[in-house]
Write a protein that holds these residues in place. Sequence first.
Motif, PDB file in Angstrom:
ATOM      1  N   ALA A 140      10.641  -1.803  10.657  1.00  0.00           N
ATOM      2  CA  ALA A 140       9.940  -0.684  11.290  1.00  0.00           C
ATOM      3  C   ALA A 140      10.571  -0.347  12.638  1.00  0.00           C
ATOM      4  N   VAL A 141      10.969  -1.370  13.397  1.00  0.00           N
ATOM      5  CA  VAL A 141      11.629  -1.142  14.690  1.00  0.00           C
ATOM      6  C   VAL A 141      12.957  -0.419  14.479  1.00  0.00           C
ATOM      7  N   ALA A 145      13.917   3.385  15.853  1.00  0.00           N
ATOM      8  CA  ALA A 145      15.104   3.696  16.651  1.00  0.00           C
ATOM      9  C   ALA A 145      15.914   4.813  15.999  1.00  0.00           C
ATOM     10  N   GLN A 146      16.041   4.768  14.683  1.00  0.00           N
ATOM     11  CA  GLN A 146      16.765   5.819  13.975  1.00  0.00           C
ATOM     12  C   GLN A 146      16.060   7.163  14.118  1.00  0.00           C
ATOM     13  N   THR A 147      14.733   7.129  14.128  1.00  0.00           N
ATOM     14  CA  THR A 147      13.960   8.369  14.235  1.00  0.00           C
ATOM     15  C   THR A 147      14.133   9.020  15.601  1.00  0.00           C
ATOM     16  N   ILE A 148      14.039   8.245  16.678  1.00  0.00           N
ATOM     17  CA  ILE A 148      14.194   8.835  18.007  1.00  0.00           C
ATOM     18  C   ILE A 148      15.621   9.326  18.216  1.00  0.00           C
ATOM     19  N   ASN A 149      16.586   8.631  17.643  1.00  0.00           N
ATOM     20  CA  ASN A 149      17.974   9.094  17.728  1.00  0.00           C
ATOM     21  C   ASN A 149      18.151  10.429  17.011  1.00  0.00           C
ATOM     22  N   PRO A 191      16.549  29.282  11.681  1.00  0.00           N
ATOM     23  CA  PRO A 191      16.958  27.961  12.164  1.00  0.00           C
ATOM     24  C   PRO A 191      16.067  27.391  13.264  1.00  0.00           C
ATOM     25  N   SER A 192      15.631  28.209  14.210  1.00  0.00           N
ATOM     26  CA  SER A 192      14.805  27.686  15.306  1.00  0.00           C
ATOM     27  C   SER A 192      13.466  27.184  14.790  1.00  0.00           C
ATOM     28  N   CYS A 193      12.868  27.879  13.822  1.00  0.00           N
ATOM     29  CA  CYS A 193      11.598  27.449  13.239  1.00  0.00           C
ATOM     30  C   CYS A 193      11.777  26.161  12.438  1.00  0.00           C
ATOM     31  N   ALA A 194      12.868  26.088  11.702  1.00  0.00           N
ATOM     32  CA  ALA A 194      13.155  24.881  10.918  1.00  0.00           C
ATOM     33  C   ALA A 194      13.356  23.683  11.840  1.00  0.00           C
ATOM     34  N   ALA A 195      14.012  23.912  12.990  1.00  0.00           N
ATOM     35  CA  ALA A 195      14.249  22.824  13.935  1.00  0.00           C
ATOM     36  C   ALA A 195      12.944  22.328  14.525  1.00  0.00           C
ATOM     37  N   LYS A 196      12.065  23.251  14.932  1.00  0.00           N
ATOM     38  CA  LYS A 196      10.780  22.873  15.516  1.00  0.00           C
ATOM     39  C   LYS A 196       9.929  22.108  14.503  1.00  0.00           C
ATOM     40  N   THR A 197       9.917  22.581  13.265  1.00  0.00           N
ATOM     41  CA  THR A 197       9.147  21.906  12.218  1.00  0.00           C
ATOM     42  C   THR A 197       9.683  20.497  11.976  1.00  0.00           C
ATOM     43  N   SER A 198      11.002  20.365  11.947  1.00  0.00           N
ATOM     44  CA  SER A 198      11.625  19.060  11.724  1.00  0.00           C
ATOM     45  C   SER A 198      11.314  18.099  12.867  1.00  0.00           C
ATOM     46  N   LEU A 199      11.360  18.629  14.102  1.00  0.00           N
ATOM     47  CA  LEU A 199      11.066  17.783  15.257  1.00  0.00           C
ATOM     48  C   LEU A 199       9.616  17.289  15.221  1.00  0.00           C
ATOM     49  N   ARG A 200       8.706  18.140  14.817  1.00  0.00           N
ATOM     50  CA  ARG A 200       7.301  17.731  14.717  1.00  0.00           C
ATOM     51  C   ARG A 200       7.127  16.636  13.670  1.00  0.00           C
ATOM     52  N   ARG A 201       7.764  16.784  12.549  1.00  0.00           N
ATOM     53  CA  ARG A 201       7.644  15.777  11.490  1.00  0.00           C
ATOM     54  C   ARG A 201       8.267  14.454  11.912  1.00  0.00           C
ATOM     55  N   LEU A 202       9.403  14.530  12.578  1.00  0.00           N
ATOM     56  CA  LEU A 202      10.045  13.306  13.056  1.00  0.00           C
ATOM     57  C   LEU A 202       9.178  12.602  14.095  1.00  0.00           C
ATOM     58  N   ALA A 203       8.536  13.374  14.964  1.00  0.00           N
ATOM     59  CA  ALA A 203       7.657  12.790  15.978  1.00  0.00           C
ATOM     60  C   ALA A 203       6.474  12.081  15.324  1.00  0.00           C
ATOM     61  N   ARG A 204       5.920  12.693  14.295  1.00  0.00           N
ATOM     62  CA  ARG A 204       4.803  12.059  13.588  1.00  0.00           C
ATOM     63  C   ARG A 204       5.265  10.797  12.849  1.00  0.00           C
TER      64      ARG A 204
END
Length: 245
Positions: A140-141, A145-149, A191-204
Motif C-alpha cells: 500500500a505504501v 508513492a506511485q499515486t502521488i508521483n 484535455p483540461s477536463c480529462a486532466a482534472k477528472t484524472s487528478l480527482r480520481r488519483l487523489a481519492r
Amino acid sequence: MTAPEMAVIGGIYTHTDVHQAAVIDSVGRHRDTQPFDTNPSGYEPLLAWLRAQGEVIAVGMESTGAYGAELARFLTASGITVVEVDRPDRKARRAHGKSDPTEAYAAATAVLSGRASGTRKSRDGVVEAIPALRGVRRSAVTARAQTINQIRALMVTAPSAALLDKLRGLPTGLLIDTLARTRPTGDLAVPSCAAKTSLRRLARRYQTLQQEIEEADADLAPLVTWVAPSRVALPGVGTETAGSR
C-alpha cells in the motif's frame, strides 16, 4: 519373537506441485524415494509411506516456512519430528549434482549427521502474523508513492495554467484534499477536463491507500508491542521499524 522395527530418517525436497520424499536408515543407507502431491490428498499417502519404512525418528525438510509449511504442520500434528534443513550452498550442489531425489536424500542425511538440527519455522504464531500484515502495508505504501508521483507528473503536463497556479507549492496532504474535493464538469474529450477528472480520481485513490496504511498500523501496533516491547519503547521507533526482522 518379533524383530525390532528399523529406525529411519526422512528427507523432503519441497516444490509448489510435488514434494519429493526420501528415506535413509540409521547408518545413512538410501532406502527409497517417492514423489507426492503438495496438497492434503498427498499428505496422508506420504505419511503412510514414511511409516511403512520403519520407525520414523525425524524428517528433514527445506522451506518449512514456505513451500513446505502445510506439510510440516501436518507431519508435526501427526507426531513426526520435523527438522528445518538449511539449503546447501550452490558450490556443494554443483559438486554433488542436483535432482529432486538427491535433494531429498541430502535433507535426510543432514538430519542424521547433525548438520540440520533447527526447529521448523512455524507459521502459526504472532511472529509469523506480523510479516503477513507488513507485506500488505508495504504494498500500500508503494502504491501510495506511485499515486502521488503520477499526480505530480500529470500536474506538470495538464493543459490548464489556472489549475497549475492554484495547486503549485501545496504540501502533499493539502494537495490531496483539494484535488479530492474538486467536481470537474465538462466534456471529457477536452484535455483540461480529462486532466482534472484524472487528478480527482488519483487523489481519492491516494486517500484510500492512506486509510489502508493507517488500518494496517492499527492492526500491527498491539502485535508488535506484544512481541517486541523493548523495541517499541525506544525513542523514535515506530510500529513499522519495530516489526521488522
